[in-house]
Design an enzyme around this catalytic site. Structure first.
Site, PDB file in Angstrom:
ATOM      1  N   CYS A 290      45.893  28.102  -7.459  1.00  0.00           N
ATOM      2  CA  CYS A 290      46.483  28.201  -8.423  1.00  0.00           C
ATOM      3  C   CYS A 290      46.886  26.884  -9.089  1.00  0.00           C
ATOM      4  CB  CYS A 290      47.328  27.517  -6.218  1.00  0.00           C
ATOM      5  SG  CYS A 290      49.184  26.836  -7.341  1.00  0.00           S
ATOM      6  N   GLU A 291      47.207  27.274 -10.201  1.00  0.00           N
ATOM      7  CA  GLU A 291      47.644  26.708 -11.712  1.00  0.00           C
ATOM      8  C   GLU A 291      48.512  24.750 -11.335  1.00  0.00           C
ATOM      9  OE1 GLU A 291      50.989  28.367 -15.122  1.00  0.00           O
ATOM     10  OE2 GLU A 291      48.769  29.361 -14.750  1.00  0.00           O
ATOM     11  N   HIS A 292      49.348  25.192 -10.231  1.00  0.00           N
ATOM     12  CA  HIS A 292      50.409  24.512  -9.862  1.00  0.00           C
ATOM     13  C   HIS A 292      49.596  22.844  -9.034  1.00  0.00           C
ATOM     14  CE1 HIS A 292      53.288  27.568 -10.250  1.00  0.00           C
ATOM     15  NE2 HIS A 292      52.876  27.151 -12.072  1.00  0.00           N
ATOM     16  N   HIS A 293      48.795  23.377  -8.257  1.00  0.00           N
ATOM     17  CA  HIS A 293      48.310  22.073  -7.470  1.00  0.00           C
ATOM     18  C   HIS A 293      47.401  22.139  -7.565  1.00  0.00           C
ATOM     19  CE1 HIS A 293      52.401  22.437  -5.830  1.00  0.00           C
ATOM     20  NE2 HIS A 293      52.353  21.464  -6.200  1.00  0.00           N
TER      21      HIS A 293
ATOM     22  N   GLN B  35      49.200  33.654  -9.702  1.00  0.00           N
ATOM     23  CA  GLN B  35      49.764  35.456  -8.798  1.00  0.00           C
ATOM     24  C   GLN B  35      50.165  37.181  -9.583  1.00  0.00           C
ATOM     25  OE1 GLN B  35      49.398  36.093  -3.981  1.00  0.00           O
ATOM     26  NE2 GLN B  35      50.297  38.251  -4.925  1.00  0.00           N
TER      27      GLN B  35
ATOM     28  N   HIS C 150      48.499  30.799  -0.107  1.00  0.00           N
ATOM     29  CA  HIS C 150      48.375  30.251  -1.365  1.00  0.00           C
ATOM     30  C   HIS C 150      48.311  28.402  -0.769  1.00  0.00           C
ATOM     31  CE1 HIS C 150      50.275  32.249  -4.904  1.00  0.00           C
ATOM     32  NE2 HIS C 150      49.787  33.357  -4.142  1.00  0.00           N
TER      33      HIS C 150
ATOM     34  N   CYS D 283      48.531  26.050  -1.800  1.00  0.00           N
ATOM     35  CA  CYS D 283      49.490  24.912  -2.017  1.00  0.00           C
ATOM     36  C   CYS D 283      50.909  25.226  -1.302  1.00  0.00           C
ATOM     37  CB  CYS D 283      49.723  25.323  -3.220  1.00  0.00           C
ATOM     38  SG  CYS D 283      50.561  27.309  -3.920  1.00  0.00           S
TER      39      CYS D 283
END
Length: 226
Positions: A114-117, A155, A183, A185
């Site tokens: 996941c590119e956010h976390h 995704q 995910h 996250c």
């Protein structure tokens, strides 16, 4: 200060809401100026600093090699799909059998991040296409999934990138991809819902037709055990 806090809160909420504005992975123009070895050395130093900031004792035998292991893992493994040199070569072949139905490669194991976390995404991808004269080796479909998964991802974008690449390789719009993934996250932080998964899809060409799409989904639901 209030503006900075508001922006930070907005960015955090966007990450939790799982959105992205770009079909292509956001990369700087100088993304490949450094060699892999230079990137590993630089990341190793950064990870070392993070661990020290957290209060960890990097003289401990269990931890002293961690910064280097993480750096090599980032560059060569879990984010290896950022490097276009690692893109799989997808040779195509003439459809000599004149097979005109859809071909489905399902239950492709998928590991992404996941590119956010920067936490893992783990799941299955199901890919299908209808030949317009050319076919591609089955393992190449798995390799294409793996290549685009090995980068910081959203995704929905991963779905699109897989379909676009196969459309280009096969010379047809008739490609589809469904992904069902967990995910971490969501599962291990934030709401910490360990049961939920995320399902996304991208349909091209004939797969936009309800009957064709239904056939594809029926194939996915076949209980395959050997």
């Amino acid at each position: 200060m209030k503006i900075d806090n508001a922006l930070e809160k907005q960015f955090e909420e966007l990450g939790d809401d799982h959105v992205s504005a770009a079909e292509d992975t956001p990369l700087r123009k100088d993304a490949f100026v450094l060699s892999d070895e230079e990137k590993i050395a630089k990341i190793q130093g950064n990870v070392n600093e993070i661990m020290l900031t957290l209060g960890l004792d990097l003289e401990d035998d269990s931890l002293k090699g961690t910064p280097n292991r993480v750096a090599k893992m980032f560059v060569s493994e879990i984010f290896g799909g950022l490097n276009p040199r690692r893109k799989p070569k997808s040779s195509t072949f003439s459809n000599k059998y004149k097979y005109g139905e859809m071909l489905v490669e399902k239950n492709i194991t998928l590991y992404s991040t996941c590119e956010h976390h920067l936490l893992p995404i783990v799941g299955k991808a199901h890919v299908a296409y209808i030949s317009k004269g050319t076919v591609v080796g089955l393992s190449k479909m798995n390799r294409i999934v793996d290549y685009f998964a090995k980068r910081p991802q959203v995704q929905e974008r991963l779905n699109i990138q897989i379909v676009r690449e196969l459309q280009k390789v096969l010379g047809t719009e008739d490609v589809a991809c469904v992904i069902d993934a967990k995910h971490l996250c969501v599962n291990s932080r934030g709401i910490r819902d360990i049961e939920s998964s995320t399902v996304t899809a991208e349909y091209g060409g004939k797969f936009k037709d309800e009957a064709v799409r239904r056939e594809f989904l029926d194939y996915i639901n076949i209980d395959t055990k050997f």
